[in-house]
Write a protein that holds these residues in place. Structure first.
Motif, PDB file in Angstrom:
ATOM      1  N   GLU A   1       5.204  -4.307   2.096  1.00  0.00           N
ATOM      2  CA  GLU A   1       6.488  -4.526   1.975  1.00  0.00           C
ATOM      3  C   GLU A   1       7.054  -3.710   0.693  1.00  0.00           C
TER       4      GLU A   1
ATOM      5  N   GLU B   1       0.464  -8.114   3.091  1.00  0.00           N
ATOM      6  CA  GLU B   1       1.820  -7.961   3.452  1.00  0.00           C
ATOM      7  C   GLU B   1       2.947  -7.780   2.517  1.00  0.00           C
TER       8      GLU B   1
ATOM      9  N   TRP C   1      -4.027 -11.910   3.894  1.00  0.00           N
ATOM     10  CA  TRP C   1      -3.148 -11.104   4.739  1.00  0.00           C
ATOM     11  C   TRP C   1      -1.757 -11.277   4.019  1.00  0.00           C
ATOM     12  N   GLU C   2      -1.376 -12.609   3.647  1.00  0.00           N
ATOM     13  CA  GLU C   2      -0.021 -12.646   2.874  1.00  0.00           C
ATOM     14  C   GLU C   2      -0.059 -11.531   1.762  1.00  0.00           C
TER      15      GLU C   2
END
Length: 393
Positions: free
Chosen positions: A112, A108, A104-105
């Motif tokens: 971005e 993300e 997930w990191e």
């Protein structure tokens, strides 16, 4: 027990890590139980934990050894406490949740930065595609392709590239779009093609769409239009009569409008001209079959070869007198004609229908003189005339 030994024991006890639910810890794989779970010693805590098969990986696996082996040191999270006693504790651990958090990191960060991600399609459902991006991702049907797709089964098992549309780790929500990637690639290709293609170029393309007015040809990222009148030298009513989606075609670039991103193309301009061999294929005296394409007040235009029309003057339609060609012919009618003259330079051919028909002979009925039969009176015609004369006297 000496003071030194006692101090060492106290220091060792103080260094033992207390394990709580939610903690991120390291563990060493001690044993593998029937390839369905791994027994892990939590480093620095002196206790053991269990990792069930389903908590080993973010993707479905059949065996524990597909992910870890004895002696491996891995990061795990403590899910719950199970069966604690005086000597040791036993905890339910998860490697999958640690991996998912890292995934997930990473996702993300990609989101971005506006980056794309790759992932295989694991399932096809009614609303779209399910993909494995380390976590479950979903591609809605409207975001699968730039064109409408009725059957998604061909995508299963394929690894595709996606743009991240929506992400919410707390809800395990990841929405992806393949269409956005394709559209972006198409824009780049379109720009490159528009910069290098020139009017007069002959290029290869694929029929992408058919309409009533023509065919759109994919030139490798940008579509150009072949108007129905530029498909063939022969008269084409509907593009689908001669073309199909997916056909490979050779086209000539007629014009380019960079501002409107419009490219006009022609298929017939890449074909041999219909008048090239007209003098041999339609020599004077040749009898051919043709189709009446147009009727005018002065005659009929008949297509005798693909893209080649000749004129049957009204005086050459019939031996009978007709006021207009419509009295003897109809558009679309097939007729047999004889070539009277050919002018390749002027692209003119004179034709005749009546030259192949026999002229009807005029039958003149002569007046017959009928003679009245003489009656059996004993008198001749001359006698009767004389009698009439005598009576008058």
């Amino acid at each position: 027990m000496t003071e030194q030994t006692n101090e060492e024991m106290l220091n060792a006890m103080a260094s033992v890590q207390e394990v709580k639910v939610g903690d991120l810890v390291q563990g060493e794989v001690l044993t593998i139980d029937d390839n369905k779970q791994a027994i892990v010693g939590i480093i620095g805590a002196g206790v053991e934990g269990v990792i069930p098969l389903k908590e080993l990986s973010t993707i479905a696996v059949q065996n524990v050894t597909d992910v870890v082996n004895i002696g491996d040191v891995i990061d795990v999270v403590v899910i719950s406490e199970i069966g604690k006693d005086k000597e040791n504790g036993s905890y339910l651990l998860s490697k999958r949740r640690v991996d998912a958090k890292k995934v997930w990191e990473d996702i993300e960060k990609a989101f971005e930065a506006g980056e794309t991600i790759e992932a295989p399609v694991t399932d096809v459902v009614k609303g779209g595609l399910v993909v494995d991006a380390g976590v479950r991702g979903f591609v809605p049907a409207s975001m699968v392709d730039v064109q409408f797709v009725s059957d998604f089964s061909e995508y299963k098992g394929q690894t595709l590239t996606y743009k991240i549309v929506e992400i919410e780790p707390s809800e395990n929500r990841l929405i992806l779009s393949r269409r956005a990637v394709l559209e972006a690639e198409k824009e780049v290709a379109k720009k490159e093609i528009m910069e290098k293609i020139l009017a007069g170029d002959v290029v290869e393309g694929t029929v992408a769409r058919l309409t009533n007015f023509g065919a759109f040809i994919d030139l490798g990222g940008v579509d150009g239009l072949v108007h129905v009148s530029e498909i063939s030298y022969s008269h084409v009513v509907k593009p689908e009569d001669v073309l199909s989606v997916g056909d490979k075609v050779t086209v000539k670039v007629l014009s380019i409008d960079p501002e409107k991103e419009r490219i006009s193309l022609s298929i017939k301009e890449t074909l041999p001209g219909p008048w090239d061999n007209v003098e041999s294929e339609a020599a004077i005296g040749t009898v051919l079959e043709g189709k009446v394409n147009r009727l005018t007040s002065f005659g009929a235009f008949v297509e005798i070869l693909p893209g080649v029309e000749g004129l049957v003057h009204i005086s050459q339609i019939s031996h009978k007198h007709i006021a207009t060609p419509h009295e003897a012919l109809e558009e679309g009618q097939t007729v047999t004609v004889k070539v009277l003259d050919v002018s390749k330079e002027n692209k003119r051919i004179g034709l005749s229908i009546k030259a192949l028909e026999e002229k009807e002979e005029e039958v003149v009925v002569e007046e017959e003189t009928y003679v009245m039969p003489e009656e059996s009176t004993g008198f001749t015609l001359g006698d009767m005339v004389n009698l009439e004369t005598t009576d008058e006297d």
